[in-house]
Write an enzyme that holds these catalytic residues in place. Structure first.
Site, short mmCIF file in Angstrom:
data_model
loop_
_atom_site.label_atom_id
_atom_site.label_comp_id
_atom_site.label_asym_id
_atom_site.label_seq_id
_atom_site.Cartn_x
_atom_site.Cartn_y
_atom_site.Cartn_z
N MET A 1 39.40 48.59 39.60
CA MET A 1 39.65 47.18 39.91
C MET A 1 39.58 46.98 41.43
O MET A 1 40.22 47.71 42.18
CB MET A 1 41.03 46.74 39.42
CG MET A 1 41.19 46.64 37.90
SD MET A 1 40.07 45.50 37.09
CE MET A 1 40.46 43.94 37.89
N ASP B 1 35.28 45.58 39.34
CA ASP B 1 35.61 44.26 38.83
C ASP B 1 36.52 43.54 39.82
O ASP B 1 37.63 44.00 40.09
CB ASP B 1 36.32 44.43 37.47
CG ASP B 1 36.67 43.13 36.79
OD1 ASP B 1 36.26 42.06 37.27
OD2 ASP B 1 37.38 43.20 35.75
N HIS C 1 37.59 43.91 28.36
CA HIS C 1 38.57 44.42 29.33
C HIS C 1 39.96 43.95 28.91
O HIS C 1 40.29 42.77 29.06
CB HIS C 1 38.17 43.89 30.73
CG HIS C 1 39.12 44.27 31.82
ND1 HIS C 1 39.08 43.67 33.07
CD2 HIS C 1 40.12 45.20 31.89
CE1 HIS C 1 40.02 44.20 33.84
NE2 HIS C 1 40.67 45.12 33.15
C1 DX5 Z 1 40.30 39.72 36.89
C2 DX5 Z 1 39.24 39.96 35.85
C3 DX5 Z 1 37.87 39.83 36.35
C4 DX5 Z 1 37.51 38.48 36.93
C5 DX5 Z 1 36.53 38.70 38.06
O1 DX5 Z 1 41.52 40.21 36.45
O2 DX5 Z 1 39.38 41.28 35.33
O3 DX5 Z 1 36.90 40.25 35.39
O4 DX5 Z 1 36.96 37.59 36.00
O5 DX5 Z 1 36.25 37.50 38.66
P1 DX5 Z 1 35.50 37.38 40.08
O6 DX5 Z 1 34.17 38.06 39.92
O7 DX5 Z 1 35.41 35.91 40.28
O8 DX5 Z 1 36.35 38.08 41.10
ZN ZN Z 2 37.77 42.07 34.05
#
Ligand code: DX5
Ligand code: ZN
Length: 215
Positions: free
Chosen positions: A136, A174, A65
């Site tokens: 997101m 995500d 990502h």
């Molecule tokens: C945030 C990232 C995510 C993050 C998610 O910008 O893209 O992948 O690691 O973490 P959690 O699951 O803890 O919300």
């Molecule tokens: Zn991510």
């Protein structure tokens, strides 16, 4: 089928290789690797050299990502490091169609990510070229944030449009994915769940199994 992509951002970075291998052993289909440049988002994480080292530790699918301003410029580097799929942001400076074409020409799968304020319709022109859309469910940049319920209609809208076009799209979510929020995103049409804190704070196998449960 629901697929799980644990986010290494929540892992112990001093044991990154072991953590990635453990996710694969816990039954996760992919490993989510968050690349941040301190410019597109206000945080810096890791880059291609780290992914290259990790490649030796697990045969898992590397789901990269990119939260960086100019993803096009770095696609070849991440391919060389061992990425299997690359997701970049529609809000970045790169041309979306050119970036998708480059990713696919190197034999990888391509995804586009949408920040919370970006409407579903903006990704519609690219659906036929894409393998995955990432909605997101937090503002990108940090792990451990609260899930944004107001993103559920966007997941539904992308799923509806893909069905209308007859495209069997992977829709990834995500941010803030845990026991209580997973059923909501699945019901809305997501089938690839990224989870950082939820997977790494306890037993990985239990967490992956719980997230995978069909609704
Ligand atoms: C945030 C990232 C995510 C993050 C998610 O910008 O893209 O992948 O690691 O973490 P959690 O699951 O803890 O919300
Ligand atoms: Zn991510």
């Amino acid at each position: 089928m629901i697929k799980i992509s644990p986010s290494l951002l929540a892992s112990d970075f001093s044991r990154l290789g072991e953590e990635a291998a453990a996710c694969y052993d816990a039954g996760a289909e992919m490993i989510h690797i968050d690349v941040m440049d301190g410019h597109f988002v206000p945080n810096i994480t890791l880059g291609a050299p780290v992914i290259n080292s990790l490649r030796k530790c697990t045969p898992a699918v590397f789901d990269v990502h990119l939260m960086i301003s100019d993803p096009y410029k770095y696609i070849r580097d991440f391919h060389g490091a061992g990425a299997d799929m690359i997701t970049f942001h529609l809000e970045s400076d790169s041309n979306p169609s050119e970036t998708i074409a480059l990713i696919k020409s190197l034999g990888m799968r391509a995804g586009i990510a949408l920040k919370p304020a970006t409407p579903a319709e903006t990704v519609f022109p690219y659906l036929k070229e894409l393998d995955m859309v990432l909605v997101m469910t937090v503002e990108p940049g940090f792990g451990g944030q609260s899930f944004m319920e107001n993103q559920l209609p966007k997941i539904e809208a992308v799923r509806r449009e893909c069905e209308k076009l007859g495209i069997p799209m992977d829709i990834q979510v995500d941010g803030g994915i845990a026991a209580e929020t997973a059923p909501l995103v699945k019901k809305a049409g997501a089938n690839v769940l990224v989870a950082g804190s939820f997977v790494f704070k306890g037993d990985k196998k239990e967490a992956v199994e719980l997230l995978k449960k069909p609704v």
